[in-house]
Design an enzyme around this catalytic site. Structure first.
Site, PDB file in Angstrom:
ATOM      1  N   LYS A  40       0.757  -1.179  -0.089  1.00 39.48           N
ATOM      2  CA  LYS A  40      -0.067   0.123  -0.141  1.00 39.48           C
ATOM      3  C   LYS A  40       0.899   0.965  -0.099  1.00 39.48           C
ATOM      4  CE  LYS A  40      -0.696   0.177   4.955  1.00 39.48           C
ATOM      5  NZ  LYS A  40      -1.665   0.196   5.985  1.00 39.48           N
ATOM      6  N   TYR A 267      15.910  32.198   1.517  1.00 33.92           N
ATOM      7  CA  TYR A 267      14.912  33.078   1.739  1.00 33.92           C
ATOM      8  C   TYR A 267      14.951  33.600   3.332  1.00 33.92           C
ATOM      9  CZ  TYR A 267      12.221  32.028  -2.499  1.00 33.92           C
ATOM     10  OH  TYR A 267      11.819  31.667  -3.622  1.00 33.92           O
TER      11      TYR A 267
HETATM   12  N1  PLP Z   1      -1.050  -5.347   8.167  1.00 38.15           N
HETATM   13  C1  PLP Z   1      -1.726  -4.143   8.099  1.00 38.15           C
HETATM   14  C2  PLP Z   1      -3.351  -4.188   8.246  1.00 38.15           C
HETATM   15  C3  PLP Z   1      -1.076  -2.732   7.881  1.00 38.15           C
HETATM   16  O1  PLP Z   1      -1.975  -1.652   8.016  1.00 38.15           O
HETATM   17  C4  PLP Z   1      -0.038  -3.009   7.622  1.00 38.15           C
HETATM   18  C5  PLP Z   1       0.928  -1.603   7.425  1.00 38.15           C
HETATM   19  O2  PLP Z   1       0.634  -0.435   8.019  1.00 38.15           O
HETATM   20  C6  PLP Z   1       0.924  -4.020   7.657  1.00 38.15           C
HETATM   21  C7  PLP Z   1       0.198  -5.459   7.665  1.00 38.15           C
HETATM   22  C8  PLP Z   1       2.145  -4.063   7.344  1.00 38.15           C
HETATM   23  O3  PLP Z   1       3.095  -3.545   8.419  1.00 38.15           O
HETATM   24  P1  PLP Z   1       4.828  -3.572   8.423  1.00 38.15           P
HETATM   25  O4  PLP Z   1       4.943  -2.250   7.541  1.00 38.15           O
HETATM   26  O5  PLP Z   1       5.016  -3.114   9.853  1.00 38.15           O
HETATM   27  O6  PLP Z   1       5.161  -4.975   7.964  1.00 38.15           O
END
Ligand code: PLP
Length: 371
Positions: A40, A267
């Site tokens: 994601k 700036y």
């Molecule tokens: N599972 C869920 C529901 C998440 O939201 C996430 C990421 O935030 C993960 C797994 C993966 O987590 P990580 O990046 O700590 O492995």
């Protein structure tokens, strides 16, 4: 990001390092456990499709995304039919689409399941999310879980293929009690769920997979950060394998000049030279995600750390140089030059931000794949 092709400021993502990380993680979790690559947020800023592709070819058997849009982007780009779980909210009105495209969704509450049962016309797959303490998504009581299981037994359209929860504190090694509390609560929930053996049960993110002797893998782990390198530099000594960092961020000195004592830089004239001094201008600024908070971090030029001086502009910033360098000299914001290394964790720490956010702030830059 079309301008980034011509602008000498770029991200390198080392896909062979992703490949190696995924293979080592697969070996660690064992062949009976699925590895879901969580891609994601544009693959944590590393490029969603590239990280998905590399993870699949190294053995990931599921993909996790935040939204239906991300799932659709993957389905439309890839010919393979890898299972995808949308970890975030999907409105029940889109369940015919998820069903058609074999996308698994997350049942986030009893209300959501009731609404889905009311409007859905065809079978769809979902994983039931249990809230054991993050207080974000998921059912919170045994009564709610039993109510959903009853609906599942009566309505053949509700196809519950998995059960999961998510930890809030899996990287807190000083105080593990909340983690243990969440894990115990997950077990309590699981005990009231019938037909568990044909479901995918999962709770472990990177921290829970790598740092806890309980190894709460069930039959799937969901890994995001670990695919891209050691999830937390402070806990590197606890890693059961050698994960490699995958992302580096570079630019060049596009102009080098000498200041006289009293000359001001940037700036509002925030910096004033006290002596004759060489400085360089770099095409990188806060529109690229290099925020004012990052000023405390050095950048690498010729294998040495040099400080950012003056206020960071929208698309440019200036650094103090120990001597004159030719224009075109490489500047590294994240990554290694000779024996010096700047890790995203260092920047995150100095800016008091989670590391994943640092990657996402710079994700507007073009991603160059360097295998
Ligand atoms: N599972 C869920 C529901 C998440 O939201 C996430 C990421 O935030 C993960 C797994 C993966 O987590 P990580 O990046 O700590 O492995």
């Amino acid at each position: 990001t079309t301008n980034a092709y011509f602008r000498p400021t770029w991200i390198d993502v080392n896909l062979s390092a992703v490949d190696s990380n995924v293979r080592l993680l697969k070996e660690y979790i064992g062949e009976k456990v699925h590895l879901m690559a969580v891609v994601k947020g544009n693959g944590y800023g590393h490029g969603m499709l590239e990280i998905a592709e590399a993870s699949i070819s190294a053995g990931a058997t599921w993909l996790g995304v935040a939204s239906l849009d991300e799932a659709l982007a993957i389905r439309s780009k890839f010919s393979h039919d890898i299972p995808i779980l949308v970890l975030g909210y999907v409105a029940p009105q889109y369940l015919s689409l998820t069903s058609q495209l074999r996308i698994t969704v997350t049942a986030i509450s009893l209300e959501w399941v009731q609404e889905a049962a009311r409007i859905v016309q065809q079978p769809f797959d979902f994983h039931l999310k249990l809230d054991t303490g993050l207080n974000r998504l998921g059912l919170t009581t045994i009564d709610e879980v039993e109510a959903v299981m009853k609906m599942v037994s009566l309505n053949p359209n509700l196809n519950c293929t998995g059960i999961f929860t998510h930890f809030a504190t899996s990287e807190d090694m000083q105080n593990k009690s909340y983690f243990h509390q969440q894990l115990a609560s997950f077990h309590t929930f699981l005990n009231v769920i019938p037909n568990r053996t044909n479901k995918i049960i999962h709770c472990a993110n990177s921290g829970a997979t790598l740092y806890h002797p309980e190894k709460p893998f069930f039959n799937m782990v969901r890994l995001g950060k670990a695919l891209m390198g050691p999830p937390n530099e402070g806990l590197k000594h606890l890693l059961p394998m050698q994960l490699q960092n995958t992302l580096s961020l570079h630019s060049i000195l596009d102009l080098v000049k000498q200041l006289n004592p009293g000359d001001k830089v940037g700036y509002v004239g925030e910096y004033t030279a006290t002596q004759h001094q060489w400085i360089g201008t770099i095409p990188m600024g806060y529109a690229d995600g290099w925020h004012q908070q990052f000023k405390a971090t050095s950048v690498l030029v010729d294998g040495k750390r040099v400080p950012i001086i003056g206020r960071i502009s929208m698309d440019q910033l200036m650094v103090a140089l120990p001597r004159k360098y030719p224009t075109g000299t490489r500047v590294t914001f994240i990554g290694q030059q000779d024996n010096e290394i700047i890790l995203a964790d260092e920047i995150a720490q100095k800016a008091s931000q989670p590391r994943s956010e640092i990657f996402l702030w710079i994700f507007c830059l073009i991603t160059v794949v360097d295998c």
